[in-house]
Scaffold this motif. Structure first.
Motif, mmCIF file in Angstrom:
data_model
loop_
_atom_site.group_PDB
_atom_site.id
_atom_site.type_symbol
_atom_site.label_atom_id
_atom_site.label_comp_id
_atom_site.label_asym_id
_atom_site.label_seq_id
_atom_site.Cartn_x
_atom_site.Cartn_y
_atom_site.Cartn_z
ATOM 1 N N CYS A 189 0.822 -1.213 0.000
ATOM 2 C CA CYS A 189 0.000 0.000 0.000
ATOM 3 C C CYS A 189 0.854 1.261 0.000
ATOM 4 O O CYS A 189 0.560 2.236 -0.705
ATOM 5 C CB CYS A 189 -0.938 0.005 1.215
ATOM 6 S SG CYS A 189 -2.350 -1.110 1.074
ATOM 7 N N CYS A 190 1.912 1.236 0.763
ATOM 8 C CA CYS A 190 2.788 2.411 0.871
ATOM 9 C C CYS A 190 3.546 2.664 -0.434
ATOM 10 O O CYS A 190 3.544 3.778 -0.965
ATOM 11 C CB CYS A 190 3.774 2.221 2.023
ATOM 12 S SG CYS A 190 4.956 3.579 2.197
ATOM 13 N N LEU A 191 4.194 1.630 -0.973
ATOM 14 C CA LEU A 191 5.046 1.820 -2.141
ATOM 15 C C LEU A 191 4.253 2.002 -3.430
ATOM 16 O O LEU A 191 4.692 2.709 -4.335
ATOM 17 C CB LEU A 191 6.001 0.640 -2.292
ATOM 18 C CG LEU A 191 7.051 0.472 -1.192
ATOM 19 C CD1 LEU A 191 8.053 -0.598 -1.575
ATOM 20 C CD2 LEU A 191 7.780 1.779 -0.922
ATOM 21 N N PHE A 192 3.100 1.383 -3.532
ATOM 22 C CA PHE A 192 2.346 1.471 -4.777
ATOM 23 C C PHE A 192 1.376 2.654 -4.808
ATOM 24 O O PHE A 192 1.102 3.186 -5.878
ATOM 25 C CB PHE A 192 1.571 0.172 -5.026
ATOM 26 C CG PHE A 192 2.458 -1.025 -5.251
ATOM 27 C CD1 PHE A 192 3.737 -0.882 -5.766
ATOM 28 C CD2 PHE A 192 2.021 -2.295 -4.946
ATOM 29 C CE1 PHE A 192 4.568 -1.977 -5.973
ATOM 30 C CE2 PHE A 192 2.832 -3.407 -5.153
ATOM 31 C CZ PHE A 192 4.107 -3.240 -5.663
ATOM 32 N N ALA A 193 0.845 3.035 -3.641
ATOM 33 C CA ALA A 193 -0.163 4.099 -3.652
ATOM 34 C C ALA A 193 -0.043 5.075 -2.491
ATOM 35 O O ALA A 193 -0.949 5.885 -2.274
ATOM 36 C CB ALA A 193 -1.563 3.476 -3.660
ATOM 37 N N SER A 194 1.057 5.026 -1.733
ATOM 38 C CA SER A 194 1.269 5.921 -0.581
ATOM 39 C C SER A 194 0.110 5.876 0.404
ATOM 40 O O SER A 194 -0.237 6.887 1.023
ATOM 41 C CB SER A 194 1.517 7.362 -1.041
ATOM 42 O OG SER A 194 2.716 7.445 -1.784
ATOM 43 N N ILE A 195 -0.501 4.696 0.552
ATOM 44 C CA ILE A 195 -1.544 4.505 1.562
ATOM 45 C C ILE A 195 -0.831 4.113 2.854
ATOM 46 O O ILE A 195 -0.345 2.981 2.981
ATOM 47 C CB ILE A 195 -2.539 3.400 1.141
ATOM 48 C CG1 ILE A 195 -3.163 3.726 -0.212
ATOM 49 C CG2 ILE A 195 -3.625 3.226 2.199
ATOM 50 C CD1 ILE A 195 -3.993 2.591 -0.801
ATOM 51 N N GLU A 196 -0.744 5.040 3.796
ATOM 52 C CA GLU A 196 0.035 4.811 5.006
ATOM 53 C C GLU A 196 -0.801 4.866 6.276
ATOM 54 O O GLU A 196 -0.311 4.520 7.354
ATOM 55 C CB GLU A 196 1.177 5.826 5.077
ATOM 56 C CG GLU A 196 2.132 5.716 3.886
ATOM 57 C CD GLU A 196 3.296 6.685 3.980
ATOM 58 O OE1 GLU A 196 3.587 7.146 5.097
ATOM 59 O OE2 GLU A 196 3.904 6.992 2.941
ATOM 60 N N ASP A 197 -2.030 5.289 6.175
ATOM 61 C CA ASP A 197 -2.918 5.348 7.333
ATOM 62 C C ASP A 197 -3.279 3.922 7.758
ATOM 63 O O ASP A 197 -3.891 3.180 6.982
ATOM 64 C CB ASP A 197 -4.186 6.122 6.966
ATOM 65 C CG ASP A 197 -5.171 6.213 8.128
ATOM 66 O OD1 ASP A 197 -4.874 5.691 9.219
ATOM 67 O OD2 ASP A 197 -6.255 6.800 7.930
ATOM 68 N N PRO A 198 -2.905 3.495 8.979
ATOM 69 C CA PRO A 198 -3.199 2.126 9.420
ATOM 70 C C PRO A 198 -4.684 1.771 9.355
ATOM 71 O O PRO A 198 -5.047 0.633 9.064
ATOM 72 C CB PRO A 198 -2.705 2.111 10.869
ATOM 73 C CG PRO A 198 -1.709 3.215 10.957
ATOM 74 C CD PRO A 198 -2.170 4.260 9.999
ATOM 75 N N ILE A 199 -5.554 2.764 9.591
ATOM 76 C CA ILE A 199 -6.998 2.511 9.538
ATOM 77 C C ILE A 199 -7.425 2.199 8.111
ATOM 78 O O ILE A 199 -8.223 1.281 7.855
ATOM 79 C CB ILE A 199 -7.784 3.725 10.085
ATOM 80 C CG1 ILE A 199 -7.463 3.922 11.570
ATOM 81 C CG2 ILE A 199 -9.284 3.545 9.864
ATOM 82 C CD1 ILE A 199 -8.092 5.161 12.168
ATOM 83 N N GLN A 200 -6.866 2.933 7.156
ATOM 84 C CA GLN A 200 -7.200 2.701 5.749
ATOM 85 C C GLN A 200 -6.683 1.337 5.290
ATOM 86 O O GLN A 200 -7.370 0.611 4.568
ATOM 87 C CB GLN A 200 -6.605 3.817 4.888
ATOM 88 C CG GLN A 200 -7.190 3.884 3.480
ATOM 89 C CD GLN A 200 -6.738 5.133 2.743
ATOM 90 O OE1 GLN A 200 -5.773 5.789 3.125
ATOM 91 N NE2 GLN A 200 -7.445 5.475 1.673
ATOM 92 N N VAL A 201 -5.475 0.978 5.718
ATOM 93 C CA VAL A 201 -4.908 -0.323 5.361
ATOM 94 C C VAL A 201 -5.745 -1.445 5.966
ATOM 95 O O VAL A 201 -6.058 -2.443 5.304
ATOM 96 C CB VAL A 201 -3.443 -0.434 5.829
ATOM 97 C CG1 VAL A 201 -2.908 -1.853 5.579
ATOM 98 C CG2 VAL A 201 -2.567 0.586 5.111
ATOM 99 N N SER A 202 -6.127 -1.295 7.239
ATOM 100 C CA SER A 202 -6.925 -2.330 7.902
ATOM 101 C C SER A 202 -8.305 -2.461 7.270
ATOM 102 O O SER A 202 -8.906 -3.542 7.272
ATOM 103 C CB SER A 202 -7.059 -2.038 9.399
ATOM 104 O OG SER A 202 -7.772 -0.836 9.615
ATOM 105 N N LYS A 203 -8.806 -1.381 6.690
ATOM 106 C CA LYS A 203 -10.096 -1.416 5.990
ATOM 107 C C LYS A 203 -9.983 -2.229 4.702
ATOM 108 O O LYS A 203 -10.915 -2.943 4.307
ATOM 109 C CB LYS A 203 -10.543 0.014 5.682
ATOM 110 C CG LYS A 203 -11.893 0.117 4.995
ATOM 111 C CD LYS A 203 -12.249 1.575 4.733
ATOM 112 C CE LYS A 203 -13.539 1.709 3.932
ATOM 113 N NZ LYS A 203 -13.850 3.127 3.626
ATOM 114 N N LEU A 204 -8.836 -2.134 4.035
ATOM 115 C CA LEU A 204 -8.635 -2.869 2.787
ATOM 116 C C LEU A 204 -8.355 -4.349 3.013
ATOM 117 O O LEU A 204 -8.676 -5.186 2.171
ATOM 118 C CB LEU A 204 -7.470 -2.250 2.001
ATOM 119 C CG LEU A 204 -7.723 -0.887 1.351
ATOM 120 C CD1 LEU A 204 -6.417 -0.318 0.811
ATOM 121 C CD2 LEU A 204 -8.748 -1.001 0.241
#
Length: 482
Positions: A189-204
């Protein structure tokens, strides 16, 4: 789809299932009518179902190669026919079969995936063939090649260290498989789309779990089926990615985001060789593909490496010795450098042997573009083709005593060409191979330096559903390094 899934559908839906299956039935009947062709030997099984249950059951039993081996012994060790997931299929066996398929890409064969994969991953690279696939692959590879990945090594190391400190440090017992999944998803998530929010990652995370369960299944979109759940999950992920892309476009326009910060920015600002930019749906589908492939396959490999090192202390000690030597002279907190990765030769040999014995996926598929003659048989145009890691990875001709773990097999020039194919081969070789190598090496470097571990279920069963995973999550007891 689980073996019992079709059998547990409510009776009221039986007629609907029948009509949904009519295209498969028609196709099945047509494949029986090749009186003038010398087809490979084998068994097409039941209409529509074929030998799908036997194929899936071998994976649930943790022995996917048994499906292949039994038919190699019964019919022909070079090639045989079967029918799985509603498709008549010819399975090419061993290194010779791999060589034929990999060498004839876009000539006599082209990539093909089951309907469930094509419907879920739509316009991504996985569904592209010919020139379209070549240009899209080139665009993605400009972010995933070793030179580009060098720029992200420090971030990979930072994410691994933070993950281990948060989720492993101070714990007596860790459930390795789901915990490693968290690391792999955070990284992708971080390297491909800069998704770093743990809540957003846990949602996915649970959405990807549903996607994975249905990616290889009968494409029957009825409530309760795996494919239906996977479709809902995939649509939810796409909606999330749409919002991220909308914000990123604005951030790029207003200079709040860098064109090189991640794969998403790269795809938004980079055109192919003809000056064409990917449309929004192509970007979403490719990010979806790489988020899936970038974490689910890697977590399988990392978990398997943890299992093998837990089973074999002498192998663990040699890996630890190499990693401590790499860390020698580094200051506390100093991150890995590219030259450090190149020194992890033994660790990669160990990971390669794990990939030989326990590959995360068992093969892939092609389609015949012409009538093909192979091993004295004729395979009709349009038939689906398959190759399997199990038919070559455990071939004693190339790997003496094939069930024995021996990392030295990968020293020197390594295995015979086409005998070892955990990442596929030819023009369709996995484009994330180098990313996966870095992901595995960086994580294992950090984990072995900090811990020894004991397997709490030493003989835990690993199964394919559809990727390799431990049946109980691989619980381990941690012991910090002194």
């Amino acid at each position: 789809m689980e073996v019992t899934e079709l059998l547990t559908l409510p009776a009221a839906l039986t007629l609907l299932v029948f009509f949904l299956s009519l295209p498969f039935i028609t196709k099945f009947v047509k494949t029986r009518k090749h009186p003038n062709l010398n087809l490979p030997p084998g068994n097409l099984g039941w209409p529509v179902i074929g030998e799908t249950f036997e194929f899936l059951r071998s994976g649930y039993d943790g022995k996917p190669e048994s499906f292949i081996r039994e038919r190699m012994e019964k019919y022909d060790s070079r090639v045989f026919k079967t029918s799985v997931l509603g498709e008549p299929m010819v399975v090419f066996c061993g290194a010779a079969g791999n060589k034929f398929l990999f060498s004839n890409e876009n000539k006599d064969v082209q990539v093909w995936w089951p309907t469930s994969v094509r419907k879920l991953l739509r316009s991504s690279l996985v569904t592209k063939v010919g020139y379209e696939a070549k240009t899209m692959r080139k665009l993605l590879m400009s972010f995933l090649n070793p030179e580009a990945l060098k720029n992200y090594l420090a971030k990979m190391d930072t994410i691994a260290c933070c993950h281990i400190t948060t989720h492993w440090q101070g714990k007596e017992v860790v459930l390795a498989y789901p915990t490693v999944k968290q690391y792999a998803l955070e990284l992708a998530c971080c390297l491909f789309a800069s998704i770093e929010d743990p809540i957003q990652v846990s949602k996915l995370s649970p959405q990807f779990d549903e996607f994975l369960k249905g990616v290889i299944s009968f494409p029957i979109n009825l409530p309760g089926t795996r494919f239906h759940c996977a479709t809902k999950a995939t649509n939810a992920i796409r909606e999330e990615l749409k919002l991220i892309i909308k914000k990123r476009r604005l951030d790029l326009e207003e200079k709040r985001a860098s064109p090189t910060q991640d794969l998403l920015s790269h795809l938004l600002v980079t055109s192919d060789g003809n000056g064409r930019f990917l449309n929004e749906m192509e970007i979403i589908d490719n990010i979806l593909l790489l988020l899936f492939a970038g974490h689910d396959t890697s977590r399988s490999v990392i978990t398997s490496v943890i299992q093998y090192l837990g089973q074999m202390p002498h192998v663990y000690e040699k890996v630890l010795e190499e990693q401590l030597e790499i860390s020698k002279g580094k200051e506390a907190g100093q991150l890995l450098q590219w030259e450090d990765i190149q020194k992890m030769k033994h660790l990669w040999n160990v990971a390669s042997e794990v990939l030989r014995l326990s590959p995360p996926v068992t093969g892939s598929y092609r389609e015949a573009l012409n009538n093909i003659t192979y091993a004295d048989y004729t395979i009709p145009k349009g038939w689906k083709l398959s190759w399997s890691t199990g038919s070559s990875h455990k071939d004693p001709t190339f790997f003496p005593d094939p069930d024995t773990f021996d990392a030295s097999r990968f020293e020197g020039t390594g295995p015979t060409p086409f005998s070892y194919a955990p990442f596929g081969g030819g023009p369709r070789m996995c484009l994330g191979q180098e990313f996966a190598r870095l992901e595995i090496l960086v994580f294992m470097h950090n984990i072995v330096k900090r811990f020894k571990w004991e397997l709490l279920i030493p003989a835990e069963k690993f199964l394919y559903d559809p990727l390799l995973k431990p049946s109980k999550g691989l619980p381990i007891r941690l012991q910090p390094q002194v």
